[in-house]
Design a protein around this motif. Structure first.
Motif, PDB file in Angstrom:
ATOM      1  N   ARG A 110      -2.947 -14.379 -26.455  1.00 28.67           N
ATOM      2  CA  ARG A 110      -2.743 -13.312 -25.479  1.00 28.67           C
ATOM      3  C   ARG A 110      -3.633 -13.505 -24.253  1.00 28.67           C
ATOM      4  N   GLU A 111      -4.891 -13.877 -24.502  1.00 30.80           N
ATOM      5  CA  GLU A 111      -5.807 -14.102 -23.381  1.00 30.80           C
ATOM      6  C   GLU A 111      -5.318 -15.265 -22.514  1.00 30.80           C
ATOM      7  N   GLU A 112      -4.858 -16.311 -23.199  1.00 28.26           N
ATOM      8  CA  GLU A 112      -4.353 -17.468 -22.463  1.00 28.26           C
ATOM      9  C   GLU A 112      -3.119 -17.089 -21.655  1.00 28.26           C
ATOM     10  N   LEU A 113      -2.222 -16.325 -22.270  1.00 28.89           N
ATOM     11  CA  LEU A 113      -1.015 -15.889 -21.574  1.00 28.89           C
ATOM     12  C   LEU A 113      -1.358 -14.985 -20.397  1.00 28.89           C
ATOM     13  N   GLN A 114      -2.374 -14.134 -20.602  1.00 29.40           N
ATOM     14  CA  GLN A 114      -2.806 -13.246 -19.526  1.00 29.40           C
ATOM     15  C   GLN A 114      -3.392 -14.045 -18.360  1.00 29.40           C
ATOM     16  N   ASP A 115      -4.120 -15.105 -18.678  1.00 26.00           N
ATOM     17  CA  ASP A 115      -4.667 -15.970 -17.624  1.00 26.00           C
ATOM     18  C   ASP A 115      -3.546 -16.642 -16.833  1.00 26.00           C
TER      19      ASP A 115
END
Length: 267
Positions: A110-115
């Motif tokens: 999720r963090e990667e996708l948010q980035d």
């Protein structure tokens, strides 16, 4: 020799003798009968008491046997329960570790996708990107008022006045400032079947007044902006950029945004 005047008692007969003997023995016979009756009662009482005692002992032995069997069964059941609990505990520990790992991986994804999403938003803003197809992928400022309803309602209200555009622009500015007011948050909590939701309070006095004076279009536009500010946790009321699919009126996916970028690069 006896005198003539003296009377001589008649000789006792055999029958009389028997009656005399029976009369003499009568008290003894009655006493014997009484003793025999008492003895019979004692024997009966003793027999009943023995039978009751024997029944009590048999009952006690039966209870002990049942308790021993139950105890053995309980011991076996307890051992099985302990074994099952241990298995379930180990299984739960393994599942918990797997869930924690999945959760950590999901959080990282999720963090990667948010980035990636943030990078795409920056690219869209920098290069002013929009898609050319019917979906129209672009940037929407969440919490920003849509000016079209303001123009529509002001034109309808001030149609004969040539200055309706200026009034629409002024009204838009007034409500954009109102959205930044931290003391005005027309929201209410609604208890649902499964969860509690925070929604726009349609009975808010300012919203009701706006609807009555200008109509439902402007009223709906302000409601949407208030909801977006809440969803994006914007306490100060300043709009934030979001990838948006204007054709379907929803957030655009990363794939949709990437396709738009690739189309721009392939020009």
């Amino acid at each position: 020799m006896a005198d003539a005047g003296d009377e001589i008692p008649p000789a006792a007969t055999g029958h009389d003798a028997e009656q005399s003997e029976a009369k003499r023995k009568a008290p003894i016979t009655r006493r014997e009968d009484q003793l025999l009756k008492k003895l019979a009662l004692v024997r009966k009482s003793s027999k009943e008491a023995m039978e009751e005692a024997r029944a009590a002992v048999d009952g006690a032995l039966s209870m002990v046997t049942e308790l021993e069997a139950t105890y053995d069964a309980d011991e076996l059941t307890l051992a099985r329960l302990e074994e099952d609990c241990e298995k379930h505990l180990q299984s739960a520990i393994i599942e918990s570790r797997i869930a924690d790992k999945d959760l950590a991986e999901d959080h990282a994804s999720r963090e990667e996708l948010q980035d990636v999403r943030k990078a795409l938003i920056d690219a869209f803003l920098k290069y002013k990107l929009t898609s050319k197809d019917s979906s129209v992928i672009g940037i929407k400022m969440m919490g920003d008022l849509d000016e079209a309803p303001f123009k529509y309602d002001c034109m309808r209200k001030y149609g004969n006045d040539g200055d309706w555009k200026a009034k629409a622009s002024m009204l838009l500015s007034v409500w954009q400032d109102e959205l930044k007011n931290p003391f005005w948050r027309p929201l209410k909590t609604v208890e649902g079947d499964e969860k509690t939701e925070v929604v726009v309070d349609e009975d808010d006095s300012k919203l009701v007044e706006l609807k009555n004076e200008y109509g439902p279009s402007v009223y709906s536009a302000v409601k949407v902006a208030v909801a977006e500010l809440w969803d994006y946790d914007m306490a100060e009321g300043y709009p934030v950029p979001e990838l948006w699919n204007f054709g379907e009126r929803r957030k655009a996916t990363v794939v949709e945004a990437l396709k738009c970028v690739l189309d721009h690069l392939n020009k």
